[in-house]
Structures are given as C-alpha cells and as structure tokens.
Design an enzyme around this catalytic site. Structure first.
Site, mmCIF file in Angstrom:
data_model
loop_
_atom_site.group_PDB
_atom_site.id
_atom_site.type_symbol
_atom_site.label_atom_id
_atom_site.label_comp_id
_atom_site.label_asym_id
_atom_site.label_seq_id
_atom_site.Cartn_x
_atom_site.Cartn_y
_atom_site.Cartn_z
ATOM 1 N N ARG A 33 0.841 7.890 6.035
ATOM 2 C CA ARG A 33 0.011 7.044 6.900
ATOM 3 C C ARG A 33 -1.428 7.564 6.944
ATOM 4 O O ARG A 33 -2.371 6.780 7.070
ATOM 5 C CB ARG A 33 0.612 6.968 8.300
ATOM 6 N N HIS A 68 -2.922 6.309 3.801
ATOM 7 C CA HIS A 68 -3.134 4.868 3.946
ATOM 8 C C HIS A 68 -4.397 4.570 4.742
ATOM 9 O O HIS A 68 -5.131 3.624 4.431
ATOM 10 C CB HIS A 68 -1.912 4.245 4.637
ATOM 11 N N SER A 83 0.836 -1.210 0.000
ATOM 12 C CA SER A 83 0.000 0.000 0.000
ATOM 13 C C SER A 83 0.865 1.252 0.000
ATOM 14 O O SER A 83 0.592 2.218 -0.726
ATOM 15 C CB SER A 83 -0.920 -0.001 1.224
#
Length: 211
Positions: free
Chosen positions: A36, A39, A13
């Site tokens: 992050r 994500h 990812s």
C-alpha cells in the site's frame, strides 16, 4: 466508499506491484502494508534500499488498539487527508493533529522548539495506547521517542516515516532501538502519503481477518 471502477484500478495496481517486485522477505500482513505504501507513492524503493522495517509486535499491537477505538495522533494535517475516514467511524477512532493550534504555536515560540515537537508533547496523554503516525516532521518523531524514554507515554504503535534531509535518517535509526512497537523505513524517503497508507493498510488487515 470506493466505486467499482476505482476498486478495479486499485486491484490492477496491486497486481502490477506484485508482478514487478516478485519475491520479498515480508510476511503476508507486512506485505499488505508495504504494497500500500508503494501504491501511494509509485516508489518501489520502499521494498528495496529504503525498505520498510517492522517491530515484531507492530501489527498485532496496532490492530488490537485500533479495534478498541484508540486515538490516532498525526504530525501534520496532510497525513489525515490520506486516511479512509470510514475506517475511523467504524471503530470510533479519534484523529488528533494540533500542529496549527494557537496554543501549540505560542508554546513552540516560548520554548524555541518546532511546532511539530510541541504538538507531540502536548498530547502525551492522548497518545498513550494509541497509534502515532508521523510522516513529515523528524522533530515530531524525536520528541515522541524522548517522551517514551521519559515514561510519560506508551503508544501501541509509532509509525515513524518522516521525509527529509535533517534528522530524518537519525530519528528513524533511533526509533528502531526502542522496545515500543514501530513501523519505519531506512533512509531519507518517507512522507505523509506513506504514513496514511500504513494506517489504511492496518485497517485492511483488520477487515481481512474478520472475513
């Protein structure tokens, strides 16, 4: 603890995010945080129009405080749900969210304030030198800003990334006027997953530095 399979999915990812974003203006540590957030939301806008904004001392102040075992104060339990709890155990960080406490509810009714506002005001002492992670309630963020201006608390970091249509944009704009270290974003977007992701990413930065 993440499994090997889970780690491989996360790594893939992150590769996809890097590939789709390409060049960006963030430092290495800042990109760890922004990536992050993307994500956790699958929303590339956090690196673009609704970009993440960092106070110059945000990461250094927060990572130092976390390693010293500071408190982490959140506006809603949803933020806590996204935390990697192993990180808190390692450094002894206490997570505080009192929005559902009976005393908070009663005080909010008495003062005609939101529970989010009242919950922040009642933990002013505990948030001193701590990390405040607000992902849901703009009124929580405006209350923290007011408390800082009153001089009754001095957090190491304010993560101000509430989502919404009423006061969300304005509260973030106001946060960016403070000298207190902050991480926020432009616009209405945000949410508890974003706040959780920022805290988790700060621990990632700490771990990376220790290797």
């Amino acid at each position: 603890m993440i499994t090997q399979k889970g780690q491989s999915i996360e790594d893939k990812s992150m590769e996809i995010i890097d590939s789709e974003i390409g060049s960006h203006p963030y430092s290495e540590d800042e990109w760890t945080i922004v990536k992050r957030i993307i994500h956790s939301t699958a929303d590339f806008d956090f690196a673009r129009a609704n970009k993440i904004v960092f106070h110059k001392d945000a990461i250094s102040s927060a990572t130092d405080a976390l390693q010293k075992g500071c408190n982490i104060i959140t506006d809603v339990n949803g933020v806590i749900g996204g935390f990697n709890k192993d990180n808190m155990k390692k450094f002894g960080n206490q997570v505080i969210c009192n929005i559902s406490d009976a005393a908070v509810i009663e005080e909010a009714k008495k003062l005609n304030k939101t529970r989010a506002q009242t919950s922040m005001r009642l933990v002013a002492r505990q948030m001193d030198h701590g990390v405040v992670a607000i992902g849901n309630a703009p009124t929580a963020l405006t209350e923290v800003i007011q408390m800082i201006r009153e001089g009754i608390t001095s957090p190491a970091l304010v993560i101000g990334i509430p989502v919404g249509f009423v006061c969300a944009v304005e509260s973030k704009d106001e946060l960016r006027t403070l000298d207190t270290p902050y991480i926020t974003n432009i616009g209405r977007k945000g949410g508890s997953p974003c706040a959780s992701a920022i805290v988790n990413a700060l621990y990632k930065i700490i771990a990376k530095r220790s290797t």
